[in-house]
Design a protein around this motif. Sequence first.
Motif, PDB file in Angstrom:
ATOM      1  N   HIS A   1      33.772  46.643  42.196  1.00 20.63           N
ATOM      2  CA  HIS A   1      34.719  45.236  42.356  1.00 20.63           C
ATOM      3  C   HIS A   1      34.027  43.924  42.487  1.00 20.63           C
ATOM      4  O   HIS A   1      32.770  43.796  43.114  1.00 20.63           O
ATOM      5  CB  HIS A   1      35.479  45.506  43.682  1.00 20.63           C
ATOM      6  CG  HIS A   1      36.215  46.529  43.719  1.00 20.63           C
ATOM      7  ND1 HIS A   1      37.586  46.584  43.479  1.00 20.63           N
ATOM      8  CD2 HIS A   1      35.909  48.078  43.785  1.00 20.63           C
ATOM      9  CE1 HIS A   1      38.032  47.809  43.849  1.00 20.63           C
ATOM     10  NE2 HIS A   1      36.991  48.700  44.173  1.00 20.63           N
ATOM     11  N   LEU A   2      34.177  42.966  41.392  1.00 20.54           N
ATOM     12  CA  LEU A   2      33.418  42.076  41.312  1.00 20.54           C
ATOM     13  C   LEU A   2      34.427  40.783  41.760  1.00 20.54           C
ATOM     14  O   LEU A   2      35.502  40.748  41.279  1.00 20.54           O
ATOM     15  CB  LEU A   2      32.836  41.601  39.798  1.00 20.54           C
ATOM     16  CG  LEU A   2      32.004  42.530  39.349  1.00 20.54           C
ATOM     17  CD1 LEU A   2      31.674  42.138  37.736  1.00 20.54           C
ATOM     18  CD2 LEU A   2      30.792  42.408  40.139  1.00 20.54           C
ATOM     19  N   THR A   3      33.949  39.898  42.727  1.00 20.56           N
ATOM     20  CA  THR A   3      34.713  38.965  43.033  1.00 20.56           C
ATOM     21  C   THR A   3      34.419  37.642  42.379  1.00 20.56           C
ATOM     22  O   THR A   3      33.041  37.335  42.223  1.00 20.56           O
ATOM     23  CB  THR A   3      34.540  38.595  44.697  1.00 20.56           C
ATOM     24  OG1 THR A   3      35.108  39.816  45.167  1.00 20.56           O
ATOM     25  CG2 THR A   3      35.784  37.460  45.013  1.00 20.56           C
ATOM     26  N   VAL A   4      35.623  37.068  41.667  1.00 22.39           N
ATOM     27  CA  VAL A   4      35.047  35.873  40.652  1.00 22.39           C
ATOM     28  C   VAL A   4      36.284  34.571  41.255  1.00 22.39           C
ATOM     29  O   VAL A   4      37.401  34.685  40.836  1.00 22.39           O
ATOM     30  CB  VAL A   4      35.482  36.034  39.362  1.00 22.39           C
ATOM     31  CG1 VAL A   4      35.257  34.837  38.724  1.00 22.39           C
ATOM     32  CG2 VAL A   4      34.562  37.334  38.661  1.00 22.39           C
ATOM     33  N   GLY A   5      35.628  33.853  42.173  1.00 13.42           N
ATOM     34  CA  GLY A   5      36.538  32.834  42.894  1.00 13.42           C
ATOM     35  C   GLY A   5      37.611  33.670  43.715  1.00 13.42           C
ATOM     36  O   GLY A   5      37.480  34.443  44.576  1.00 13.42           O
ATOM     37  N   ALA A   6      38.779  33.328  43.649  1.00 13.88           N
ATOM     38  CA  ALA A   6      39.852  34.048  44.182  1.00 13.88           C
ATOM     39  C   ALA A   6      40.494  35.243  43.488  1.00 13.88           C
ATOM     40  O   ALA A   6      41.069  36.154  44.122  1.00 13.88           O
ATOM     41  CB  ALA A   6      40.960  32.806  44.449  1.00 13.88           C
ATOM     42  N   ASP A   7      39.737  35.533  42.391  1.00 12.31           N
ATOM     43  CA  ASP A   7      40.187  36.637  41.364  1.00 12.31           C
ATOM     44  C   ASP A   7      39.138  37.983  41.535  1.00 12.31           C
ATOM     45  O   ASP A   7      37.948  37.936  42.103  1.00 12.31           O
ATOM     46  CB  ASP A   7      40.280  36.404  40.059  1.00 12.31           C
ATOM     47  CG  ASP A   7      41.188  35.403  39.816  1.00 12.31           C
ATOM     48  OD1 ASP A   7      42.419  35.522  40.481  1.00 12.31           O
ATOM     49  OD2 ASP A   7      40.919  34.478  38.876  1.00 12.31           O
ATOM     50  N   GLU A   8      39.639  39.159  41.341  1.00 10.06           N
ATOM     51  CA  GLU A   8      38.681  40.426  41.467  1.00 10.06           C
ATOM     52  C   GLU A   8      38.646  41.089  40.172  1.00 10.06           C
ATOM     53  O   GLU A   8      39.851  41.230  39.309  1.00 10.06           O
ATOM     54  CB  GLU A   8      39.290  41.196  42.481  1.00 10.06           C
ATOM     55  CG  GLU A   8      38.427  42.378  42.560  1.00 10.06           C
ATOM     56  CD  GLU A   8      38.853  43.008  43.773  1.00 10.06           C
ATOM     57  OE1 GLU A   8      39.802  43.820  43.861  1.00 10.06           O
ATOM     58  OE2 GLU A   8      38.114  43.356  44.568  1.00 10.06           O
TER      59      GLU A   8
ATOM     60  N   PRO B   1      27.049  46.409  48.326  1.00  9.84           N
ATOM     61  CA  PRO B   1      27.623  45.494  48.380  1.00  9.84           C
ATOM     62  C   PRO B   1      26.970  44.276  48.951  1.00  9.84           C
ATOM     63  O   PRO B   1      26.059  43.823  49.441  1.00  9.84           O
ATOM     64  CB  PRO B   1      28.270  46.001  50.020  1.00  9.84           C
ATOM     65  CG  PRO B   1      28.105  47.359  50.188  1.00  9.84           C
ATOM     66  CD  PRO B   1      27.033  47.510  49.140  1.00  9.84           C
ATOM     67  N   GLY B   2      27.604  43.211  48.120  1.00 12.75           N
ATOM     68  CA  GLY B   2      27.146  41.719  48.227  1.00 12.75           C
ATOM     69  C   GLY B   2      26.129  41.567  47.048  1.00 12.75           C
ATOM     70  O   GLY B   2      25.947  40.191  46.976  1.00 12.75           O
ATOM     71  N   ASP B   3      25.732  42.351  46.301  1.00 14.55           N
ATOM     72  CA  ASP B   3      24.765  42.036  45.509  1.00 14.55           C
ATOM     73  C   ASP B   3      25.471  41.223  44.204  1.00 14.55           C
ATOM     74  O   ASP B   3      26.688  41.167  43.960  1.00 14.55           O
ATOM     75  CB  ASP B   3      24.325  43.474  44.602  1.00 14.55           C
ATOM     76  CG  ASP B   3      23.338  44.222  45.453  1.00 14.55           C
ATOM     77  OD1 ASP B   3      22.970  43.628  46.589  1.00 14.55           O
ATOM     78  OD2 ASP B   3      22.952  45.317  44.684  1.00 14.55           O
ATOM     79  N   ALA B   4      24.732  40.330  43.710  1.00 12.00           N
ATOM     80  CA  ALA B   4      25.195  39.266  42.502  1.00 12.00           C
ATOM     81  C   ALA B   4      25.138  40.141  41.344  1.00 12.00           C
ATOM     82  O   ALA B   4      24.189  41.155  41.029  1.00 12.00           O
ATOM     83  CB  ALA B   4      24.358  38.074  42.216  1.00 12.00           C
ATOM     84  N   ALA B   5      26.120  39.956  40.338  1.00 16.76           N
ATOM     85  CA  ALA B   5      26.210  40.683  39.139  1.00 16.76           C
ATOM     86  C   ALA B   5      26.892  39.706  37.967  1.00 16.76           C
ATOM     87  O   ALA B   5      27.603  38.755  38.377  1.00 16.76           O
ATOM     88  CB  ALA B   5      26.970  42.006  39.251  1.00 16.76           C
ATOM     89  N   HIS B   6      26.448  40.166  36.778  1.00 16.95           N
ATOM     90  CA  HIS B   6      27.458  39.386  35.608  1.00 16.95           C
ATOM     91  C   HIS B   6      28.050  40.424  34.955  1.00 16.95           C
ATOM     92  O   HIS B   6      27.770  41.568  35.167  1.00 16.95           O
ATOM     93  CB  HIS B   6      26.383  38.801  34.475  1.00 16.95           C
ATOM     94  CG  HIS B   6      25.382  37.801  35.133  1.00 16.95           C
ATOM     95  ND1 HIS B   6      25.534  36.414  35.026  1.00 16.95           N
ATOM     96  CD2 HIS B   6      24.166  37.906  35.767  1.00 16.95           C
ATOM     97  CE1 HIS B   6      24.536  35.755  35.921  1.00 16.95           C
ATOM     98  NE2 HIS B   6      23.681  36.827  36.323  1.00 16.95           N
TER      99      HIS B   6
END
Length: 59
Positions: free
Chosen positions: A3-10, A27-32
């Motif tokens: 699950h990647l959170t992008v602003g208010a979207d997922e 959990p909490g790791d940054a990803a592209h």
Amino acid sequence: MVHLTVGADEIVARISRSAAGQLAFQPGDAAHAVLKSMSLARDHIAKRTVSYSQPRRLK
């Protein structure tokens, strides 16, 4: 599932156990994310209207 959170979207992605082990996300790791349009299921896309007051330029 990732699950990647992008602003208010997922963005939700299904990955293999092998990939999960190799990536070792916590959990909490940054990803592209790289999205392929042919891999998106039409009925799983949220419909959201976006409007911009001025044209945006890519840098």
